[in-house]
Design a protein around this motif. Sequence first.
Motif, mmCIF file in Angstrom:
data_model
loop_
_atom_site.group_PDB
_atom_site.id
_atom_site.type_symbol
_atom_site.label_atom_id
_atom_site.label_comp_id
_atom_site.label_asym_id
_atom_site.label_seq_id
_atom_site.Cartn_x
_atom_site.Cartn_y
_atom_site.Cartn_z
ATOM 1 N N ASN A 41 0.795 -1.344 -0.208
ATOM 2 C CA ASN A 41 0.055 0.185 -0.035
ATOM 3 C C ASN A 41 0.873 1.307 0.089
ATOM 4 O O ASN A 41 0.396 2.457 0.870
ATOM 5 C CB ASN A 41 -0.925 -0.024 1.180
ATOM 6 C CG ASN A 41 -1.923 -1.281 1.190
ATOM 7 O OD1 ASN A 41 -2.450 -1.486 0.046
ATOM 8 N ND2 ASN A 41 -2.188 -1.889 2.348
ATOM 9 N N LEU A 42 2.054 1.342 -0.579
ATOM 10 C CA LEU A 42 2.764 2.649 -0.859
ATOM 11 C C LEU A 42 2.047 3.388 -1.856
ATOM 12 O O LEU A 42 1.468 2.916 -2.801
ATOM 13 C CB LEU A 42 4.203 2.101 -1.351
ATOM 14 C CG LEU A 42 5.022 1.423 -0.117
ATOM 15 C CD1 LEU A 42 6.577 1.419 -0.946
ATOM 16 C CD2 LEU A 42 5.259 2.549 1.142
ATOM 17 N N PRO A 43 2.187 4.787 -1.771
ATOM 18 C CA PRO A 43 1.490 5.589 -2.806
ATOM 19 C C PRO A 43 2.142 5.391 -4.249
ATOM 20 O O PRO A 43 3.274 4.945 -4.305
ATOM 21 C CB PRO A 43 1.816 7.016 -2.296
ATOM 22 C CG PRO A 43 2.190 6.691 -1.005
ATOM 23 C CD PRO A 43 3.015 5.320 -0.637
ATOM 24 N N SER A 44 1.381 5.373 -5.029
ATOM 25 C CA SER A 44 1.799 5.066 -6.657
ATOM 26 C C SER A 44 2.846 6.044 -7.224
ATOM 27 O O SER A 44 3.455 5.924 -8.067
ATOM 28 C CB SER A 44 0.465 4.857 -7.489
ATOM 29 O OG SER A 44 -0.208 6.199 -7.543
ATOM 30 N N ASP A 45 2.499 7.282 -6.645
ATOM 31 C CA ASP A 45 3.710 8.237 -6.957
ATOM 32 C C ASP A 45 4.691 8.447 -6.043
ATOM 33 O O ASP A 45 5.417 9.638 -5.985
ATOM 34 C CB ASP A 45 2.838 9.692 -6.980
ATOM 35 C CG ASP A 45 2.389 10.052 -5.892
ATOM 36 O OD1 ASP A 45 2.184 9.534 -4.761
ATOM 37 O OD2 ASP A 45 1.906 11.546 -5.472
ATOM 38 N N LEU A 46 5.175 7.449 -5.091
ATOM 39 C CA LEU A 46 6.274 7.764 -4.177
ATOM 40 C C LEU A 46 7.551 8.015 -5.001
ATOM 41 O O LEU A 46 8.240 8.874 -4.419
ATOM 42 C CB LEU A 46 6.304 6.185 -3.257
ATOM 43 C CG LEU A 46 7.455 6.284 -2.525
ATOM 44 C CD1 LEU A 46 7.169 7.301 -1.509
ATOM 45 C CD2 LEU A 46 7.311 4.787 -1.936
ATOM 46 N N SER A 47 7.868 7.567 -5.994
ATOM 47 C CA SER A 47 9.297 7.654 -6.689
ATOM 48 C C SER A 47 9.457 9.034 -7.137
ATOM 49 O O SER A 47 10.227 9.959 -7.033
ATOM 50 C CB SER A 47 9.528 6.709 -7.731
ATOM 51 O OG SER A 47 8.449 7.158 -8.832
ATOM 52 N N THR A 48 8.111 9.623 -7.549
ATOM 53 C CA THR A 48 8.183 11.278 -8.125
ATOM 54 C C THR A 48 8.198 12.108 -6.837
ATOM 55 O O THR A 48 8.711 13.046 -6.924
ATOM 56 C CB THR A 48 7.135 11.206 -8.898
ATOM 57 O OG1 THR A 48 6.799 10.501 -9.883
ATOM 58 C CG2 THR A 48 6.798 12.749 -9.491
ATOM 59 N N ASN A 49 7.154 11.758 -5.834
ATOM 60 C CA ASN A 49 7.163 12.563 -4.763
ATOM 61 C C ASN A 49 7.941 12.390 -3.462
ATOM 62 O O ASN A 49 7.030 12.497 -2.371
ATOM 63 C CB ASN A 49 5.697 12.991 -4.716
ATOM 64 C CG ASN A 49 4.832 13.665 -5.681
ATOM 65 O OD1 ASN A 49 5.432 14.687 -6.033
ATOM 66 N ND2 ASN A 49 4.049 13.146 -6.615
ATOM 67 N N HIS A 50 8.831 11.556 -3.572
ATOM 68 C CA HIS A 50 9.452 11.032 -2.124
ATOM 69 C C HIS A 50 9.745 12.353 -1.152
ATOM 70 O O HIS A 50 9.474 12.225 0.000
ATOM 71 C CB HIS A 50 10.611 10.018 -2.437
ATOM 72 C CG HIS A 50 11.800 10.952 -3.192
ATOM 73 N ND1 HIS A 50 11.527 11.174 -4.392
ATOM 74 C CD2 HIS A 50 12.990 11.252 -2.711
ATOM 75 C CE1 HIS A 50 12.916 11.808 -4.815
ATOM 76 N NE2 HIS A 50 13.595 12.037 -3.855
ATOM 77 N N ASP A 51 10.009 13.242 -1.715
ATOM 78 C CA ASP A 51 10.608 14.795 -1.049
ATOM 79 C C ASP A 51 9.103 14.878 -0.246
ATOM 80 O O ASP A 51 9.037 15.382 1.002
ATOM 81 C CB ASP A 51 10.790 15.670 -1.540
ATOM 82 C CG ASP A 51 12.413 15.507 -1.904
ATOM 83 O OD1 ASP A 51 13.139 14.692 -1.181
ATOM 84 O OD2 ASP A 51 12.799 16.154 -2.928
ATOM 85 N N HIS A 52 7.975 14.862 -0.901
ATOM 86 C CA HIS A 52 6.664 15.114 -0.100
ATOM 87 C C HIS A 52 6.440 14.063 0.931
ATOM 88 O O HIS A 52 6.054 14.797 2.041
ATOM 89 C CB HIS A 52 5.409 15.179 -0.949
ATOM 90 C CG HIS A 52 4.150 15.322 -0.461
ATOM 91 N ND1 HIS A 52 3.454 16.413 -0.040
ATOM 92 C CD2 HIS A 52 3.216 14.203 -0.216
ATOM 93 C CE1 HIS A 52 2.414 16.184 0.592
ATOM 94 N NE2 HIS A 52 2.334 14.851 0.242
ATOM 95 N N TYR A 53 6.675 13.109 0.681
ATOM 96 C CA TYR A 53 6.257 12.020 2.011
ATOM 97 C C TYR A 53 7.215 11.896 3.200
ATOM 98 O O TYR A 53 7.105 11.912 4.176
ATOM 99 C CB TYR A 53 6.154 10.528 1.282
ATOM 100 C CG TYR A 53 4.980 10.528 0.368
ATOM 101 C CD1 TYR A 53 3.772 10.487 0.932
ATOM 102 C CD2 TYR A 53 5.168 10.232 -0.972
ATOM 103 C CE1 TYR A 53 2.650 10.636 -0.136
ATOM 104 C CE2 TYR A 53 4.208 10.287 -1.992
ATOM 105 C CZ TYR A 53 2.849 10.337 -1.446
ATOM 106 O OH TYR A 53 1.768 10.402 -1.985
ATOM 107 N N LEU A 54 8.485 12.361 2.811
ATOM 108 C CA LEU A 54 9.646 12.361 3.730
ATOM 109 C C LEU A 54 9.787 13.676 4.343
ATOM 110 O O LEU A 54 9.762 13.823 5.790
ATOM 111 C CB LEU A 54 11.070 12.019 3.034
ATOM 112 C CG LEU A 54 11.380 10.621 2.586
ATOM 113 C CD1 LEU A 54 12.464 10.640 1.750
ATOM 114 C CD2 LEU A 54 11.604 9.799 3.534
#
Length: 76
Positions: free
Chosen positions: A55-68
């Motif tokens: 269940n990781l976000p599908s845009d994690l690779s693009t928006n990793h700075d947002h999530y971190l």
Amino acid sequence: MMTIHAIIKEGKVVPTEPLPLADGTKVTITPLELEDQEPTNVADLFRKFVGVIDNLPSDLSTNHDHYLYGVPKKKP
């Protein structure tokens, strides 16, 4: 019991350090399991984590700075 570290090179067992054993000494070699071997590259280092988290976000690779760090998301 003695532990001897070695690698396989061109089909031969090559110790990684000098051995305190006399020529002709019989030894038993037990290969390490693949997961116990030291990684040879970054992909091998992280391979054991593939598929562990669901269940990781599908845009994690693009928006990793947002999530971190909470920076605004990038637009697709």
